[in-house]
Design a protein around this motif. Structure first.
Motif, PDB file in Angstrom:
ATOM      1  N   THR A  59      28.525 -13.088  -4.931  1.00 13.63           N
ATOM      2  CA  THR A  59      28.947 -14.244  -5.725  1.00 13.63           C
ATOM      3  C   THR A  59      29.123 -15.466  -4.831  1.00 13.63           C
ATOM      4  O   THR A  59      29.452 -15.336  -3.652  1.00 13.63           O
ATOM      5  CB  THR A  59      30.285 -13.959  -6.435  1.00 13.63           C
ATOM      6  OG1 THR A  59      31.264 -13.647  -5.430  1.00 13.63           O
ATOM      7  CG2 THR A  59      30.189 -12.806  -7.401  1.00 13.63           C
ATOM      8  N   ARG A 196      19.345 -12.733  -4.633  1.00 12.40           N
ATOM      9  CA  ARG A 196      20.218 -12.357  -5.752  1.00 12.40           C
ATOM     10  C   ARG A 196      19.605 -11.274  -6.641  1.00 12.40           C
ATOM     11  O   ARG A 196      20.313 -10.498  -7.252  1.00 12.40           O
ATOM     12  CB  ARG A 196      20.475 -13.576  -6.640  1.00 12.40           C
ATOM     13  CG  ARG A 196      21.616 -14.416  -6.167  1.00 12.40           C
ATOM     14  CD  ARG A 196      22.008 -15.355  -7.270  1.00 12.40           C
ATOM     15  NE  ARG A 196      23.223 -16.056  -6.873  1.00 12.40           N
ATOM     16  CZ  ARG A 196      23.578 -17.236  -7.329  1.00 12.40           C
ATOM     17  NH1 ARG A 196      22.816 -17.831  -8.201  1.00 12.40           N
ATOM     18  NH2 ARG A 196      24.689 -17.799  -6.946  1.00 12.40           N
ATOM     19  N   ASN A 200      22.576  -8.930  -7.472  1.00 12.91           N
ATOM     20  CA  ASN A 200      23.122  -9.073  -8.835  1.00 12.91           C
ATOM     21  C   ASN A 200      22.188  -9.931  -9.679  1.00 12.91           C
ATOM     22  O   ASN A 200      22.409 -11.131  -9.855  1.00 12.91           O
ATOM     23  CB  ASN A 200      24.524  -9.696  -8.785  1.00 12.91           C
ATOM     24  CG  ASN A 200      25.194  -9.677 -10.163  1.00 12.91           C
ATOM     25  OD1 ASN A 200      24.562  -9.303 -11.152  1.00 12.91           O
ATOM     26  ND2 ASN A 200      26.438 -10.079 -10.236  1.00 12.91           N
ATOM     27  N   ARG A 203      23.083 -12.698 -12.384  1.00 19.40           N
ATOM     28  CA  ARG A 203      23.520 -14.042 -12.002  1.00 19.40           C
ATOM     29  C   ARG A 203      22.373 -15.053 -12.047  1.00 19.40           C
ATOM     30  O   ARG A 203      22.598 -16.248 -12.204  1.00 19.40           O
ATOM     31  CB  ARG A 203      24.130 -14.037 -10.591  1.00 19.40           C
ATOM     32  CG  ARG A 203      25.486 -13.363 -10.476  1.00 19.40           C
ATOM     33  CD  ARG A 203      26.571 -14.076 -11.272  1.00 19.40           C
ATOM     34  NE  ARG A 203      26.593 -15.523 -11.081  1.00 19.40           N
ATOM     35  CZ  ARG A 203      27.044 -16.118  -9.993  1.00 19.40           C
ATOM     36  NH1 ARG A 203      27.503 -15.431  -8.983  1.00 19.40           N
ATOM     37  NH2 ARG A 203      27.028 -17.434  -9.911  1.00 19.40           N
ATOM     38  N   GLY A 257      30.652 -15.686 -13.623  1.00 20.01           N
ATOM     39  CA  GLY A 257      30.289 -15.669 -12.197  1.00 20.01           C
ATOM     40  C   GLY A 257      30.849 -14.544 -11.355  1.00 20.01           C
ATOM     41  O   GLY A 257      30.802 -14.617 -10.144  1.00 20.01           O
ATOM     42  N   LEU A 258      31.429 -13.504 -11.962  1.00 19.26           N
ATOM     43  CA  LEU A 258      32.036 -12.455 -11.146  1.00 19.26           C
ATOM     44  C   LEU A 258      31.353 -11.122 -11.422  1.00 19.26           C
ATOM     45  O   LEU A 258      30.980 -10.819 -12.549  1.00 19.26           O
ATOM     46  CB  LEU A 258      33.539 -12.351 -11.453  1.00 19.26           C
ATOM     47  CG  LEU A 258      34.286 -13.699 -11.390  1.00 19.26           C
ATOM     48  CD1 LEU A 258      35.704 -13.543 -11.882  1.00 19.26           C
ATOM     49  CD2 LEU A 258      34.283 -14.250  -9.978  1.00 19.26           C
ATOM     50  N   ASP A 259      31.229 -10.304 -10.379  1.00 19.65           N
ATOM     51  CA  ASP A 259      30.477  -9.054 -10.505  1.00 19.65           C
ATOM     52  C   ASP A 259      31.181  -7.987 -11.331  1.00 19.65           C
ATOM     53  O   ASP A 259      30.563  -7.016 -11.738  1.00 19.65           O
ATOM     54  CB  ASP A 259      30.215  -8.460  -9.105  1.00 19.65           C
ATOM     55  CG  ASP A 259      29.057  -9.170  -8.409  1.00 19.65           C
ATOM     56  OD1 ASP A 259      28.523 -10.120  -9.003  1.00 19.65           O
ATOM     57  OD2 ASP A 259      28.713  -8.780  -7.288  1.00 19.65           O
TER      58      ASP A 259
END
Length: 419
Positions: A59, A196, A200, A203, A257-259
């Motif tokens: 992130t 990314r 993740n 995102r 925005g957070l995993d």
């Protein structure tokens, strides 16, 4: 003028503007207090590891925005960039999850991110947040969204929208993730965005750049990959919100925005704020406890930005009804009157009336200026002659009317006047 200034990207909260911030904090926390949420406060800094594991290595918060420091003992600490990981850490450490579940907690505090400062985005900012730990129940997800909606409406805010999505869970997300990675690898992306894809890929959907968004047309959508359990869960959240009269918009690109998010994810946006349109958001994070070394503890929560909520109120032209900082202002003329009226002010304050005093031995004209500036409704004026007659003058600063009142009864008369 001092030689020092507030650091770049920060601001000072000073009266009278600070009253609006206090009112916003009160309004956001009020529905939580009525719904079984207890107050929690955690340190302003934590182990770096807590955030890199919990919030996610890939992130922006962890890679670019954390303020980190090495202590004299050599441990790596970070100023907290968000609240959830800290609250969960504290709850696990205190074994709150061994009692009845869910554990419902709310908090209010300052958070720190090294970002490019702009309107509505600061390096030191304030949030009120709420977390419900240890229960997988669509009614909890709905409850939290309803409480935030109620808080905003109680402030008079109207032009906000609630965006809602489901991110699936550990059953259905891996297959979707693989399909999305295949799709993204075929696009023309810069190196950082390519990195990314492996860490993740969700995102990438959140990338605000037009050049990226145009290429994302036709990307596989999560809703087509949700398992039956996630579909059913999400449908229940939607039904409960609708039954409570809370309007929302389905937004299949919403990832946050957070995993750590799973299943329900949501954002509160306000169109009067320009590019920083999110005033708050949150979602379910069923795997976070295990990520930071705890037991399985499915949970859901949100955080609302106090600064951005104040900006949203200003954008809508909402004037908050704030209690008067001062209701009665005492103006003594002479030493004897100073002692007598200071006693009256103390008595009024103890009776719950906001009262202030003309300090510094000002003359009548200057003292009355201070009384008017204070916003008080009544001034209590007394000189030697008044006291000799056993009276004080009570002046209504709105109408300008003035009348003598017996010194003995001035407190009870002022209490009666304010109803």
């Amino acid at each position: 003028m001092s030689t020092f200034k507030a650091p770049k990207g920060t601001y000072d909260l000073i009266p009278p503007d600070s009253a609006a911030f206090l009112a916003v904090r009160e309004a956001i926390s009020a529905p939580l207090k009525r719904s079984g949420y207890g107050y929690i406060e955690t340190p302003g800094f934590e182990s770096v590891e807590l955030f890199s594991r919990g919030v996610g290595e890939s992130t922006d918060i962890v890679t670019k925005e954390m303020y980190t420091l090495t202590t004299k003992g050599g441990s790596e600490l970070a100023l907290r960039p968000e609240g959830t990981a800290s609250v969960l850490r504290a709850a696990l450490e205190a074994n709150l999850h061994r009692g009845g579940l869910p554990v419902k907690l709310w908090y209010s505090g300052s958070y720190y991110r090294y970002e490019r400062p702009q309107k509505g985005r600061y390096r030191h900012f304030s949030q009120v947040g709420a977390e419900a730990l240890g229960a997988e129940d669509p009614a909890l997800d709905a409850e939290l969204i309803i409480l935030a909606d109620d808080a905003y409406r109680s402030l008079g805010l109207r032009n906000f929208r609630i965006l809602l999505n489901s991110l699936g869970d550990k059953e259905c997300r891996p297959a979707y993730r693989a399909a999305l990675q295949d799709f993204l690898r075929g696009l023309d992306l810069d190196d950082e965005t390519r990195r990314r894809i492996d860490i993740n890929p969700l995102r990438v959907l959140d990338d605000k750049r037009d050049a990226v968004q145009q290429q994302l047309v036709g990307a596989p959508m999560l809703r087509d990959h949700l398992c039956e359990a996630c579909k059913e869960y999400h449908e229940q959240v939607r039904e409960l919100l609708t039954a409570a009269g809370v309007a929302f918009e389905d937004d299949e690109k919403l990832v946050r925005g957070l995993d750590y998010y799973t299943r329900t994810t949501f954002e509160f946006v306000h169109d009067g704020l320009g590019s920083q349109s999110a005033v708050g958001g949150g979602g379910r994070y069923d795997g976070l406890s295990e990520m930071i070394g705890g037991p399985e503890l499915p949970s859901v929560g949100w955080a609302l930005g106090v600064d951005r909520t104040v900006l949203a109120l200003q954008a809508e032209g909402v004037e908050l009804e704030l209690p008067a900082a001062t209701e009665v202002f005492a103006v003594p003329l002479g030493e004897e009157a100073r002692r007598a009226l200071f006693g009256v002010v103390t008595e009024l304050r103890r009776a719950g009336v906001a009262a202030d005093f003309a300090y510094g031995g000002k003359g009548l004209k200057n003292a009355m200026k201070s009384a008017n500036r204070s916003g008080a409704r009544y001034a209590v004026v007394a000189g030697e002659r008044d006291l000799a007659e056993g009276v004080v003058q009570v002046k209504d600063l709105e109408s300008g009317e003035q009348a003598p009142v017996a010194f003995e009864t001035v407190v009870s008369e002022l209490l009666a006047k304010r109803g």
